[in-house]
Each structure stands twice: as structure tokens, then as C-alpha cells.
Design a protein around this motif. Structure first.
Motif, mmCIF file in Angstrom:
data_model
loop_
_atom_site.group_PDB
_atom_site.id
_atom_site.type_symbol
_atom_site.label_atom_id
_atom_site.label_comp_id
_atom_site.label_asym_id
_atom_site.label_seq_id
_atom_site.Cartn_x
_atom_site.Cartn_y
_atom_site.Cartn_z
ATOM 1 N N GLU A 1 0.841 -1.192 0.000
ATOM 2 C CA GLU A 1 0.000 0.000 0.000
ATOM 3 C C GLU A 1 0.877 1.242 0.000
ATOM 4 O O GLU A 1 1.952 1.258 0.574
ATOM 5 C CB GLU A 1 -0.918 0.009 1.227
ATOM 6 C CG GLU A 1 -1.951 -1.083 1.196
ATOM 7 C CD GLU A 1 -2.904 -0.997 2.368
ATOM 8 O OE1 GLU A 1 -3.004 0.077 2.965
ATOM 9 O OE2 GLU A 1 -3.535 -2.012 2.664
ATOM 10 N N GLU A 2 0.390 2.291 -0.640
ATOM 11 C CA GLU A 2 1.108 3.554 -0.711
ATOM 12 C C GLU A 2 1.009 4.273 0.634
ATOM 13 O O GLU A 2 -0.058 4.352 1.229
ATOM 14 C CB GLU A 2 0.490 4.423 -1.815
ATOM 15 C CG GLU A 2 1.216 5.703 -2.083
ATOM 16 C CD GLU A 2 2.588 5.502 -2.698
ATOM 17 O OE1 GLU A 2 3.447 6.357 -2.486
ATOM 18 O OE2 GLU A 2 2.786 4.474 -3.370
ATOM 19 N N LYS A 3 2.124 4.795 1.100
ATOM 20 C CA LYS A 3 2.142 5.517 2.374
ATOM 21 C C LYS A 3 1.705 6.964 2.145
ATOM 22 O O LYS A 3 1.976 7.554 1.113
ATOM 23 C CB LYS A 3 3.548 5.494 2.965
ATOM 24 C CG LYS A 3 3.956 4.159 3.521
ATOM 25 C CD LYS A 3 5.295 4.310 4.226
ATOM 26 C CE LYS A 3 5.729 3.125 5.013
ATOM 27 N NZ LYS A 3 5.522 1.842 4.498
ATOM 28 N N THR A 4 1.050 7.542 3.142
ATOM 29 C CA THR A 4 0.657 8.949 3.072
ATOM 30 C C THR A 4 1.864 9.832 3.388
ATOM 31 O O THR A 4 2.888 9.352 3.876
ATOM 32 C CB THR A 4 -0.462 9.252 4.084
ATOM 33 O OG1 THR A 4 0.047 9.050 5.411
ATOM 34 C CG2 THR A 4 -1.668 8.357 3.858
ATOM 35 N N THR A 5 1.720 11.118 3.114
ATOM 36 C CA THR A 5 2.829 12.040 3.414
ATOM 37 C C THR A 5 3.085 12.113 4.910
ATOM 38 O O THR A 5 4.229 12.280 5.336
ATOM 39 C CB THR A 5 2.541 13.450 2.870
ATOM 40 O OG1 THR A 5 1.285 13.894 3.349
ATOM 41 C CG2 THR A 5 2.561 13.471 1.357
ATOM 42 N N LEU A 6 2.040 11.976 5.728
ATOM 43 C CA LEU A 6 2.234 11.971 7.183
ATOM 44 C C LEU A 6 3.052 10.759 7.609
ATOM 45 O O LEU A 6 3.994 10.878 8.396
ATOM 46 C CB LEU A 6 0.886 11.987 7.914
ATOM 47 C CG LEU A 6 0.957 11.822 9.434
ATOM 48 C CD1 LEU A 6 1.707 12.987 10.071
ATOM 49 C CD2 LEU A 6 -0.417 11.682 10.034
ATOM 50 N N GLU A 7 2.727 9.579 7.080
ATOM 51 C CA GLU A 7 3.477 8.372 7.435
ATOM 52 C C GLU A 7 4.934 8.468 6.989
ATOM 53 O O GLU A 7 5.837 8.083 7.723
ATOM 54 C CB GLU A 7 2.817 7.142 6.817
ATOM 55 C CG GLU A 7 1.480 6.799 7.433
ATOM 56 C CD GLU A 7 0.713 5.758 6.647
ATOM 57 O OE1 GLU A 7 -0.144 5.095 7.266
ATOM 58 O OE2 GLU A 7 0.942 5.594 5.433
ATOM 59 N N ARG A 8 5.155 9.013 5.786
ATOM 60 C CA ARG A 8 6.534 9.182 5.321
ATOM 61 C C ARG A 8 7.287 10.191 6.181
ATOM 62 O O ARG A 8 8.464 10.008 6.475
ATOM 63 C CB ARG A 8 6.550 9.581 3.848
ATOM 64 C CG ARG A 8 6.197 8.431 2.925
ATOM 65 C CD ARG A 8 6.519 8.750 1.486
ATOM 66 N NE ARG A 8 5.706 9.822 0.931
ATOM 67 C CZ ARG A 8 4.525 9.647 0.350
ATOM 68 N NH1 ARG A 8 4.008 8.440 0.253
ATOM 69 N NH2 ARG A 8 3.863 10.667 -0.146
ATOM 70 N N ALA A 9 6.615 11.259 6.603
ATOM 71 C CA ALA A 9 7.257 12.251 7.473
ATOM 72 C C ALA A 9 7.573 11.647 8.838
ATOM 73 O O ALA A 9 8.656 11.877 9.391
ATOM 74 C CB ALA A 9 6.362 13.478 7.640
ATOM 75 N N GLU A 10 6.654 10.862 9.387
ATOM 76 C CA GLU A 10 6.905 10.228 10.690
ATOM 77 C C GLU A 10 8.060 9.245 10.614
ATOM 78 O O GLU A 10 8.808 9.091 11.579
ATOM 79 C CB GLU A 10 5.641 9.535 11.194
ATOM 80 C CG GLU A 10 4.592 10.492 11.689
ATOM 81 C CD GLU A 10 3.315 9.809 12.127
ATOM 82 O OE1 GLU A 10 3.022 8.688 11.650
ATOM 83 O OE2 GLU A 10 2.598 10.399 12.949
ATOM 84 N N LEU A 11 8.213 8.561 9.478
ATOM 85 C CA LEU A 11 9.326 7.631 9.322
ATOM 86 C C LEU A 11 10.659 8.356 9.156
ATOM 87 O O LEU A 11 11.698 7.863 9.587
ATOM 88 C CB LEU A 11 9.090 6.710 8.121
ATOM 89 C CG LEU A 11 8.001 5.655 8.286
ATOM 90 C CD1 LEU A 11 7.756 4.932 6.971
ATOM 91 C CD2 LEU A 11 8.375 4.668 9.375
ATOM 92 N N ALA A 12 10.635 9.530 8.533
ATOM 93 C CA ALA A 12 11.873 10.257 8.237
ATOM 94 C C ALA A 12 12.340 11.150 9.383
ATOM 95 O O ALA A 12 13.485 11.580 9.393
ATOM 96 C CB ALA A 12 11.690 11.098 6.976
ATOM 97 N N VAL A 13 11.465 11.432 10.340
ATOM 98 C CA VAL A 13 11.819 12.337 11.437
ATOM 99 C C VAL A 13 11.923 11.536 12.729
ATOM 100 O O VAL A 13 10.988 10.852 13.119
ATOM 101 C CB VAL A 13 10.770 13.461 11.590
ATOM 102 C CG1 VAL A 13 11.093 14.341 12.772
ATOM 103 C CG2 VAL A 13 10.689 14.285 10.321
ATOM 104 N N GLN A 14 13.071 11.630 13.376
ATOM 105 C CA GLN A 14 13.273 10.950 14.658
ATOM 106 C C GLN A 14 12.814 11.869 15.782
ATOM 107 O O GLN A 14 13.241 13.023 15.858
ATOM 108 C CB GLN A 14 14.741 10.617 14.855
ATOM 109 C CG GLN A 14 15.296 9.671 13.830
ATOM 110 C CD GLN A 14 16.793 9.491 13.997
ATOM 111 O OE1 GLN A 14 17.361 9.840 15.015
ATOM 112 N NE2 GLN A 14 17.420 8.935 12.982
ATOM 113 N N THR A 15 11.952 11.349 16.620
ATOM 114 C CA THR A 15 11.458 12.125 17.766
ATOM 115 C C THR A 15 11.656 11.319 19.041
ATOM 116 O O THR A 15 11.670 10.086 19.003
ATOM 117 C CB THR A 15 9.957 12.451 17.602
ATOM 118 O OG1 THR A 15 9.233 11.231 17.461
ATOM 119 C CG2 THR A 15 9.703 13.343 16.410
ATOM 120 N N PRO A 16 11.788 12.003 20.171
ATOM 121 C CA PRO A 16 11.876 11.263 21.439
ATOM 122 C C PRO A 16 10.518 10.678 21.813
ATOM 123 O O PRO A 16 9.497 11.028 21.223
ATOM 124 C CB PRO A 16 12.313 12.333 22.437
ATOM 125 C CG PRO A 16 11.904 13.623 21.832
ATOM 126 C CD PRO A 16 11.922 13.438 20.352
#
Length: 197
Positions: free
Chosen positions: A5-20
Motif C-alpha cells: 500500500e502507498e504511504k501517506t505524506t504523514l506516514e513518510r514524514a513520521e518515518l523520516a523524522v526521529q522524535t523522542p
């Protein structure tokens, strides 16, 4: 339908940004740690009279005891990691699609920075407003990896707010559609309101 399935821009952003780990989840982990500290021994070894049953109870509850011992080290590692990361969390900022309409929403993921700033992923901007390129705003595209833990190109909110592209007297840039300009103006207005509060 394909299996991938194609990921949404939010999912791609969450994967690319490391957060505590968020504060509320960290508190929940510490609460579970204390509950196991208080009730773990009582529940684990209750009713075990002989040595073999004590050994079986210890084996069955060993994963919980290992996590009990390791959790403070994981928590310390997360706090040290959080000090070097630039982003605090990834959220979605909503704005109405057109003036006076609440039905259709423009939704863009944004990266909330520790010091209170906001970064807008370039991919999300280009998907939402394809006719408004960053050079029209003008906004500098910050490359991936410039900020620790932010592994995607972003636009800074101060560039968007300072551009004045959405002010009343500003001329429409060549190639920008009116609908994209109106939608992006409403979204940037919502960003301005969110920045004040």
C-alpha cells in the motif's frame, strides 16, 4: 489490489523524522514500572511453597523482571537522545480548503521543533499545493540532515510567514493557480495562528 500500500505524506514524514518518546507515554512506562515493582513479587511468587514452584515462577516472570531492570537504562538513553534531536513531534495542521467552508480540509504534516519552531516537509507542501513552488514564495529549502533527526527536505515556517505572498496587495506569481494560492494562504494563516498560541 496489490499487497504493497502507498504511504501517506504523514506516514513518510513520521518515518523520516526521529522524535523522542512523548512525555505522556514516558509517564505511562514509569507507572507500569512502579506497578511491577510493588505488585510483581507478590503476584509472581504467591502460593509457591516448594523450591521447584519458585523456580518455575521465576522462569515464567523473568521477561518482566529483565524489563524492570533495563527500563531505567532505556529511559536514560531516550533522555540523552532527545537532547540531540531537533524535532519534538510530528503533527498534522488542518485548514479549510476555501473561505467560509469547513467541509474540505487541507492537511499538511508539520515537524514541531524543540524551541517552538515549525518545519514543513517539502514533499507535503508540493503534494498539497503543486503549482506553488518554494522559489515563488521565496523560501529556502533546507536539505535533509541539516537538523539532527530530520531526514527529509523542509521549509521553515519563518520563511513562509515572512514571504508576504498571501498579503492582499501581493501580485500572484506566474504559474500559480488561484485555488492553490487561496488554499495555501488559508493554511499559512492557520500556521500563523498556531505559532502565536
Amino acid at each position: 489490489m496489490t499487497g504493497k500500500e502507498e504511504k501517506t505524506t504523514l506516514e513518510r514524514a513520521e518515518l523520516a523524522v526521529q522524535t523522542p518518546i512523548p512525555e505522556r507515554r514516558r509517564r505511562r512506562f514509569w507507572l507500569l514500572w512502579w506497578i511491577w515493582a510493588v505488585f510483581g513479587a507478590a503476584v509472581s511468587f504467591r502460593g509457591t511453597l516448594s523450591g521447584s514452584w519458585i523456580a518455575i515462577a521465576a522462569i515464567l516472570t523473568a521477561p518482566f523482571w529483565v524489563m524492570f531492570v533495563l527500563w531505567p537504562f532505556f529511559a536514560l538513553r531516550d533522555r540523552l537522545r532527545a537532547k540531540r534531536l531537533w524535532a519534538a513531534e510530528v503533527l498534522v495542521l488542518l485548514a479549510p480548503e476555501t473561505r467560509g467552508s469547513d467541509e474540505e480540509k487541507t492537511a499538511l504534516p508539520v515537524v514541531i521543533v524543540r524551541d517552538g519552531g515549525v518545519l514543513v516537509p517539502l514533499e507535503a507542501w508540493e503534494c498539497a499545493f503543486p503549482t506553488i513552488r518554494p522559489e515563488m514564495i521565496p523560501a529556502e529549502v533546507v536539505s535533509a540532515g541539516t537538523y539532527a533527526g530530520v531526514n527529509l527536505p523542509v521549509l521553515r515556517e519563518e520563511d513562509l510567514l515572512a514571504s508576504g505572498l498571501w498579503s492582499e496587495g501581493k501580485k500572484t506569481p506566474a504559474g500559480a493557480s488561484a485555488s492553490d494560492l487561496e488554499s495555501s494562504g488559508l493554511w499559512v494563516g492557520r500556521l500563523r495562528l498556531a505559532k502565536r498560541s
